[in-house]
Design a protein around this motif. Structure first.
Motif, PDB file in Angstrom:
ATOM      1  N   ALA A  34       0.837  -1.203   0.000  1.00 33.10           N
ATOM      2  CA  ALA A  34       0.000   0.000   0.000  1.00 33.10           C
ATOM      3  C   ALA A  34       0.866   1.244   0.000  1.00 33.10           C
ATOM      4  O   ALA A  34       2.010   1.219   0.453  1.00 33.10           O
ATOM      5  CB  ALA A  34      -0.920  -0.003   1.221  1.00 33.10           C
ATOM      6  N   ASP A  35       0.290   2.333  -0.480  1.00 25.86           N
ATOM      7  CA  ASP A  35       0.964   3.639  -0.459  1.00 25.86           C
ATOM      8  C   ASP A  35       2.317   3.609  -1.167  1.00 25.86           C
ATOM      9  O   ASP A  35       3.242   4.320  -0.782  1.00 25.86           O
ATOM     10  CB  ASP A  35       1.149   4.140   0.982  1.00 25.86           C
ATOM     11  CG  ASP A  35      -0.159   4.228   1.750  1.00 25.86           C
ATOM     12  OD1 ASP A  35      -1.197   4.506   1.114  1.00 25.86           O
ATOM     13  OD2 ASP A  35      -0.143   4.012   2.973  1.00 25.86           O
ATOM     14  N   ARG A  37       4.467   1.187  -1.141  1.00 29.83           N
ATOM     15  CA  ARG A  37       5.476   0.498  -0.335  1.00 29.83           C
ATOM     16  C   ARG A  37       4.995  -0.903   0.050  1.00 29.83           C
ATOM     17  O   ARG A  37       3.805  -1.142   0.198  1.00 29.83           O
ATOM     18  CB  ARG A  37       5.749   1.268   0.968  1.00 29.83           C
ATOM     19  CG  ARG A  37       6.408   2.602   0.795  1.00 29.83           C
ATOM     20  CD  ARG A  37       6.714   3.251   2.139  1.00 29.83           C
ATOM     21  NE  ARG A  37       5.519   3.550   2.923  1.00 29.83           N
ATOM     22  CZ  ARG A  37       4.808   4.671   2.818  1.00 29.83           C
ATOM     23  NH1 ARG A  37       5.145   5.591   1.945  1.00 29.83           N
ATOM     24  NH2 ARG A  37       3.766   4.872   3.583  1.00 29.83           N
ATOM     25  N   GLN A  39       4.943  -2.712   3.287  1.00 25.82           N
ATOM     26  CA  GLN A  39       5.074  -2.214   4.653  1.00 25.82           C
ATOM     27  C   GLN A  39       4.318  -3.120   5.607  1.00 25.82           C
ATOM     28  O   GLN A  39       3.421  -3.851   5.206  1.00 25.82           O
ATOM     29  CB  GLN A  39       4.572  -0.781   4.752  1.00 25.82           C
ATOM     30  CG  GLN A  39       3.139  -0.587   4.301  1.00 25.82           C
ATOM     31  CD  GLN A  39       2.767   0.878   4.124  1.00 25.82           C
ATOM     32  OE1 GLN A  39       3.622   1.743   4.064  1.00 25.82           O
ATOM     33  NE2 GLN A  39       1.481   1.158   4.047  1.00 25.82           N
ATOM     34  N   SER A  55       9.373  -0.868   6.122  1.00 25.53           N
ATOM     35  CA  SER A  55       8.848  -0.670   4.769  1.00 25.53           C
ATOM     36  C   SER A  55       9.971  -0.620   3.750  1.00 25.53           C
ATOM     37  O   SER A  55      11.116  -0.277   4.060  1.00 25.53           O
ATOM     38  CB  SER A  55       8.022   0.612   4.687  1.00 25.53           C
ATOM     39  OG  SER A  55       8.842   1.750   4.778  1.00 25.53           O
ATOM     40  N   THR A  57      10.168   0.948  -0.202  1.00 31.25           N
ATOM     41  CA  THR A  57       9.457   1.730  -1.213  1.00 31.25           C
ATOM     42  C   THR A  57       9.602   1.071  -2.579  1.00 31.25           C
ATOM     43  O   THR A  57      10.694   0.642  -2.958  1.00 31.25           O
ATOM     44  CB  THR A  57      10.018   3.168  -1.261  1.00 31.25           C
ATOM     45  OG1 THR A  57       9.910   3.739   0.040  1.00 31.25           O
ATOM     46  CG2 THR A  57       9.265   4.030  -2.255  1.00 31.25           C
ATOM     47  N   PRO A 130       8.986   7.031   5.730  1.00 30.12           N
ATOM     48  CA  PRO A 130       7.571   7.381   5.813  1.00 30.12           C
ATOM     49  C   PRO A 130       7.144   7.383   7.279  1.00 30.12           C
ATOM     50  O   PRO A 130       7.794   6.761   8.113  1.00 30.12           O
ATOM     51  CB  PRO A 130       6.882   6.262   5.036  1.00 30.12           C
ATOM     52  CG  PRO A 130       7.834   5.127   5.067  1.00 30.12           C
ATOM     53  CD  PRO A 130       9.209   5.722   5.162  1.00 30.12           C
ATOM     54  N   ARG A 138      -2.990   2.147  11.560  1.00 27.61           N
ATOM     55  CA  ARG A 138      -3.908   1.380  10.710  1.00 27.61           C
ATOM     56  C   ARG A 138      -3.968  -0.065  11.185  1.00 27.61           C
ATOM     57  O   ARG A 138      -5.039  -0.660  11.273  1.00 27.61           O
ATOM     58  CB  ARG A 138      -3.482   1.465   9.248  1.00 27.61           C
ATOM     59  CG  ARG A 138      -4.490   0.802   8.333  1.00 27.61           C
ATOM     60  CD  ARG A 138      -4.352   1.145   6.866  1.00 27.61           C
ATOM     61  NE  ARG A 138      -3.014   1.057   6.339  1.00 27.61           N
ATOM     62  CZ  ARG A 138      -2.437   2.020   5.635  1.00 27.61           C
ATOM     63  NH1 ARG A 138      -3.069   3.137   5.399  1.00 27.61           N
ATOM     64  NH2 ARG A 138      -1.222   1.851   5.170  1.00 27.61           N
TER      65      ARG A 138
END
Length: 168
Positions: A34-35, A37, A39, A55, A57, A130, A138
């Motif tokens: 997600a995002d 990455r 992670q 994470s 990237t 990040p 989350r």
């Protein structure tokens, strides 16, 4: 996560891609693509109360590993993958399959490769990390859903969670 909507008996649920293989959640209880990455949350090997948010990237392969309160991991030095990042990659391969993780991270590996070959194919860079708090919060929020009573009402934030009885 990749998913596809499904209508089951008048309720709207989102089916998810089933795991490539069952995985043990004790070491890496949360892993996601997600995002931009790979992670997740990785348990500490030495302190039961400590977890790391790790994470990688996609594309740049920038590495990040630190505790949930933003203290850096002592084992992650520059472009060297610490044990938490290696565990994250291994569990991601178990959860999503090698091809999907390699494609997401934009890494070229052959069909017979494993998680170690994926790690070896990374070309890690250094970028600002990040915010670990986003991933960790989350994860904690998702854990609260496990305590909710069963319902057919939609929970939009749970689109990633496999619905029982729904298959692709």
């Amino acid at each position: 996560m990749e998913s596809e909507g499904v209508d089951v008996g008048g309720t709207s649920v989102v089916g998810v891609v089933p795991p490539a293989r069952p995985r043990k959640l004790a070491k890496v209880p949360f892993v996601e693509l997600a995002d931009g990455r790979l992670q997740g949350v990785v348990s500490s090997g030495s302190d039961i109360a400590r977890v790391y948010v790790s994470s990688i990237t996609a594309g740049s392969h920038a590495l990040s590993c630190g505790t949930n309160n933003n203290r850096p991991c002592g084992g992650q030095q520059g472009t060297f993958l610490c044990k938490h990042l290696r565990a994250l990659v291994a569990e991601a391969v178990t959860q999503f399959g090698l091809r999907r993780v390699a494609d997401y991270l934009r890494v070229s590996v052959d069909g017979e490769a494993d998680a170690d070959a994926l790690v070896a194919a990374l070309t890690p860079g250094v970028e600002p990390s990040p915010p670990a708090g986003v991933v960790f919060s989350r994860f904690l929020r998702y854990l609260t859903y496990l305590e909710l009573p069963g319902t057919t009402a939609p929970l939009p934030e749970m689109h990633w969670f496999p619905a029982r009885g729904v298959s692709r």
